[in-house]
Every structure is written in structure tokens, then in C-alpha cells.
Design an enzyme around this catalytic site. Structure first.
Site, short mmCIF file in Angstrom:
data_model
loop_
_atom_site.label_atom_id
_atom_site.label_comp_id
_atom_site.label_asym_id
_atom_site.label_seq_id
_atom_site.Cartn_x
_atom_site.Cartn_y
_atom_site.Cartn_z
N GLU A 208 2.28 -8.40 -3.12
CA GLU A 208 2.53 -7.14 -2.42
C GLU A 208 1.88 -5.96 -3.14
OE1 GLU A 208 3.57 -6.39 0.42
OE2 GLU A 208 4.97 -7.93 1.12
N SER A 227 -2.74 -1.83 2.49
CA SER A 227 -2.42 -1.37 3.84
C SER A 227 -1.93 0.07 3.85
CB SER A 227 -1.35 -2.27 4.47
OG SER A 227 -0.15 -2.23 3.71
#
Length: 295
Positions: A208, A227
Site C-alpha cells: 500500500e 493513486s
């Protein structure tokens, strides 16, 4: 998918069969009844889904497709500068559409021939053991909604941009996909909730929010960084620490702000040796011993 997102948008099924996503007052879409109705409908698609059947189509609006196109265009520029070579390789192999939101079934069709992974729709929180466990079988849980149009470069919980641009591009690379599978195998192997939490924390600080040395530069491979339009510009200025399983197991994090502590792998091989090796062999006893040593 960030488990803590349930704090911001818990999903509830009512007696009449309807599904309601409870947005916090601070959520950008809280006061937008049209957005809230769409969130409920999209969540309902996942609640009623049965694995093995085609993923229901989410009917996106032109405005929502426009958000995807805008964020995709801007992130692509940043990825060229900040993403690891293997992540960029995955993105090139996958070839996600740039002008519209892809359906999760479409993402699965693109991804499965490459690394065997497929997507599963999620309405909201997926229990840790379920979310991580299915990675061993080549499945990845994903939300289908997209962030509110008023803040196209921000979302308080993981949306389809995070789940697909962040994770699918990594899952399209064989070496990263293998790490996801190892995390899933570890989640299934451990029995205690404490051990499962450690497995998930290592995932958080690597797949992550992981960073990696690439030559003389620091690059990102974590989906949470890659992202995020803002975080991708800031990660190099954070507290960058050496890759350390014990430190990851005790380091606290706050999902409501940029991650200020990141762990750096010296290379992808280093990540595979340390983190992949941990996930491949860990059990309740070895994790308990590691935690005791770190305290």
C-alpha cells in the site's frame, strides 16, 4: 482496500433489501443527494454479488468518466517520474482505458491472462481475513464507486481509482502479483487476530505505501501513494526508514493524512527476500516472537 474506510462510510443492509452507505458529515458527497443515491446503488451491486458470476455493471455518468480521465492523465505524468520500473511495466501490460472507468469484469479480463488475478466487487469493509485470504487464490476485492466530482484529486476512502489504478497495475506485474499471493497465503496460515493484524500491517507499509531505491532515486510501488495525486509529490520528503519487519509491526499509522513514516526496500529483490520471505514462512509462533522482541 483500507479496512479503516468503514469508519468513514459504513454500509448497512436494511430490512427492505436496500443498501445504505452512511457517509460522514465531513465526506465531500455528504450533502449531495444524487451522489449518495448512486453510492447506495453501486454498493448494492456488490452486496448481492455471488462469486463465479459476472460482476454487475456499474452505470457511470459522463461526469464520473471525466473524473477518471482527468485523474488518469495527471497520475500518468507523475508515474513516469515517481513509480518503479516494475509498476510501469505492469501498467503497460495491462493497458487500462484512459478516457472512461473500466468495469471490474473488464479489468479481470485484462488482468487474468497476465498474472491470474481477478477482481471481486466490495460494497465497503471486507473483513481482514477475507480480504487478504482470497489473494492466495488470485482475487482482489475492489469498490466500484468513484470519488465526488467536487474534489477529483481526493477521496477519504478507497475508490475505483485507488483499487484499479493503484493495485491493478501492480497486479499486472508477475513479481508484485506473487507478493500479493504470498500475503494471502500468510493471512490464511495464521490463526490469531494479532498475527493477522501484523500480516496486514506489513502489507500496509509495503504494497500500500512502499517505496524503493531505484539507482540513485527513491521510487514508489505502493498503491496508496501511486493513486494519490498529492501524496505522490510528497513521499520523498517523509521519514524514510530501512525495510524492517519488526518496526512495521509496531509503527502506528493514520489513514486520514499523508503517511509520514515509510519503509524503503533497496530493490525489488530485497523486498521479495525480506517481505516475501516473511509472508511465505510466518506463523503465529514466529510472529509472536517477532512482536515480543520489538517491544
Amino acid at each position: 482496500m483500507f479496512e479503516e474506510a468503514q469508519y468513514f462510510a459504513p454500509v448497512a443492509a436494511r430490512d427492505d433489501g436496500s443498501v445504505v452507505v452512511e457517509l460522514a458529515a465531513s465526506h465531500p458527497g455528504f450533502a449531495d443527494p444524487v451522489y449518495r443515491t448512486r453510492r447506495n446503488a453501486i454498493a448494492g451491486l456488490a452486496v448481492n454479488y455471488r462469486r463465479g458470476t459476472p460482476i454487475p455493471v456499474a452505470e457511470y455518468t459522463e461526469q464520473e468518466h471525466g473524473i477518471w480521465a482527468l485523474v488518469t492523465r495527471e497520475l500518468a505524468v507523475k508515474h513516469d517520474k515517481y513509480a518503479t520500473a516494475e509498476y510501469l511495466d505492469g501498467a503497460a501490460r495491462l493497458g487500462l482505458p484512459q478516457d472512461r472507468i473500466p468495469q471490474l469484469e473488464e479489468v479481470s479480463r485484462l488482468l487474468e491472462p497476465l498474472t491470474g488475478f481477478r477482481y471481486l466487487p466490495a460494497a465497503g469493509l471486507v473483513p481482514l481475513r477475507d480480504f487478504y485470504g482470497v489473494l492466495a487464490d488470485g482475487y482482489f476485492h475492489s469498490t466500484q464507486y468513484i470519488r465526488h466530482h467536487s474534489v477529483p484529486f481526493y477521496t477519504p476512502e478507497p475508490d475505483v481509482i485507488h483499487e484499479v489504478i493503484g493495485h491493478a497495475n501492480a497486479l499486472a506485474n508477475d513479481r508484485y502479483a506473487a507478493l500479493y499471493r504470498l500475503a494471502g497465503e500468510a493471512a490464511r496460515r495464521v490463526e490469531s487476530e494479532e498475527a493477522l493484524e501484523i500480516v496486514s500491517k506489513v502489507f500496509w507499509f509495503t504494497l500500500e505505501f512502499g517505496v524503493m531505491s531505484e539507482g540513485a532515486e527513491l521510487k514508489a510501488y505502493g498503491a496508496g501513494i501511486l493513486s494519490s495525486y498529492g501524496e505522490i509529490e510528497e513521499f520523498r520528503g517523509m521519514d524514510i526508514r530501512p525495510l524492517d519487519l519488526q518496526a512495521m509491526s509496531t509503527t502506528k499509522y493514520d489513514i486520514t493524512k499523508y503517511q509520514d513514516v515509510l519503509f524503503r526496500a533497496d530493490s525489488l529483490q530485497h523486498l521479495e527476500d525480506v517481505v516475501g520471505g516473511f509472508w511465505a514462512t510466518c506463523d503465529d509462533e514466529s510472529i509472536a516472537k517477532m512482536v515480543r522482541v520489538s517491544r
